[in-house]
Design an enzyme around this catalytic site. Structure first.
Site, short mmCIF file in Angstrom:
data_model
loop_
_atom_site.label_atom_id
_atom_site.label_comp_id
_atom_site.label_asym_id
_atom_site.label_seq_id
_atom_site.Cartn_x
_atom_site.Cartn_y
_atom_site.Cartn_z
N LEU A 88 0.88 -1.14 0.01
CA LEU A 88 0.01 0.00 -0.08
C LEU A 88 0.64 1.24 0.05
CD1 LEU A 88 -2.74 1.36 0.57
CD2 LEU A 88 -2.48 1.29 2.90
N CYS A 89 0.42 2.14 -0.99
CA CYS A 89 1.14 3.59 -0.93
C CYS A 89 0.26 4.62 -0.37
CB CYS A 89 1.61 3.91 -2.28
SG CYS A 89 2.69 5.11 -2.65
N ILE A 90 0.57 4.96 0.77
CA ILE A 90 -0.40 6.07 1.29
C ILE A 90 0.59 6.97 2.23
CG2 ILE A 90 -0.61 4.54 3.36
CD1 ILE A 90 -3.40 5.86 3.54
#
Length: 240
Positions: A88-90
C-alpha cells in the site's frame, strides 16, 4: 525490539480490543510477536467495495512509533495506490522527509502522533478516494480517472472492484465470516463478554508488558488468538 515500541503497541492493541475500529478485524499473526499483525478490511456499504473482505499484513519497525509500519494486501485489490505485489502506498506511512519530487508535504507523512487507528481510518478513506496523481498502479489510476471523467459511463474500473469484492466475500463465507453489507451492521461493534477464553486472550497480551493488565471485558469471546475487530460477532449472526 525497543521497550518503547513494545509499550506503544501493547497499548494500541489493548485500545483496539476495547474500542475496535468499525469495518476492521485485527489480530496478531503469531501470538509471541507483537510487531506483525493481520488486518482484515470489510468493504464499506454503499461503496464499490461493499461486501468485500480484504486481508493485509501490517509490519511494525523496531523503533515504532518513530518510524511508520508497512501494509501489504494479501487479497487482490485493484487500486491506484496499491502496487502489484500488494504494498500500500499512502502518505501517512511515508517517513516525514522533505521530498519535493513526491508531491507530498512533510505534514502529510508519518509522525509519532499517528497510530494504528488513524492508519486504518486513512486506508478506508483512500479506498474510496484514491490519489490518482501519485499512483502505485498506473493502469488502475488511468482507469479510475476515466471512470470519474465519464461520470459513471465507463464502468471498467467499478466492474473490476465489484468482482474482487464478490470473490473476497465468497472466501470469507468459506471461513465462516459474516461480511456486513448494511451501514447498521458495518458500524456495529462487538459486545465484550467475560469468559475463560477472554482471560486466555488477555494473558497473551501480558506476555509483552507486565505493566498493563487487560481486563477480561476488553476481549470478545472469539479472541482466543488475540483478535480484535470492528465487525460483529458470528454467534449473533452479525459478524466475525
Amino acid at each position: 525490539m525497543s521497550s518503547a515500541a513494545v509499550r506503544a503497541l501493547s497499548l494500541e492493541y489493548k485500545s483496539l480490543l476495547s474500542d475496535p475500529v468499525e469495518g476492521f478485524r485485527v489480530k496478531l499473526i503469531k501470538e509471541e510477536n507483537l510487531f506483525e499483525w493481520e488486518v482484515a478490511i470489510f468493504g464499506p456499504p454503499q461503496t464499490l467495495y461493499e461486501g468485500g473482505y480484504f486481508k493485509a499484513h501490517m509490519k511494525f519497525p523496531s523503533d515504532y512509533p518513530y518510524s511508520p509500519p508497512s501494509i501489504r494486501f494479501l487479497s487482490k485489490v485493484w487500486h491506484p495506490n496499491v502496487y502489484e505485489n500488494g504494498d500500500l502506498c499512502i502518505s501517512i506511512l511515508h517517513p516525514p522527509i522533505d521530498d519535493p519530487q513526491s508531491g507530498e508535504l512533510p505534514c502529510e507523512r508519518w509522525n509519532p502522533t499517528q497510530n494504528v487507528r488513524t492508519i486504518l481510518l486513512s486506508v478506508i478513506s483512500l479506498l474510496n478516494e484514491p490519489n490518482s496523481f501519485s499512483p502505485a498502479n498506473v493502469d488502475a489510476s488511468v482507469m479510475y480517472r476515466r471512470w470519474k471523467d465519464s461520470q459513471g459511463k465507463d464502468n471498467e474500473y467499478p466492474n473490476i472492484i465489484r468482482k474482487q469484492a464478490l470473490a473476497a466475500k465468497a472466501e470469507a463465507e468459506k471461513e465462516g465470516i459474516f461480511v456486513p453489507t448494511t451501514l447498521e451492521d458495518y458500524c456495529r461493534k462487538p459486545a465484550a463478554k467475560s469468559s475463560d477464553s477472554d482471560k486466555q486472550g488477555s494473558q497473551m497480551i501480558d506476555f509483552y508488558d507486565d505493566d498493563f493488565d487487560f481486563a477480561d471485558d476488553d476481549v470478545s469471546d472469539d479472541d482466543d488468538e488475540g483478535e480484535a475487530g470492528g465487525g460483529v460477532d458470528d454467534d449473533s449472526g452479525n459478524g466475525d
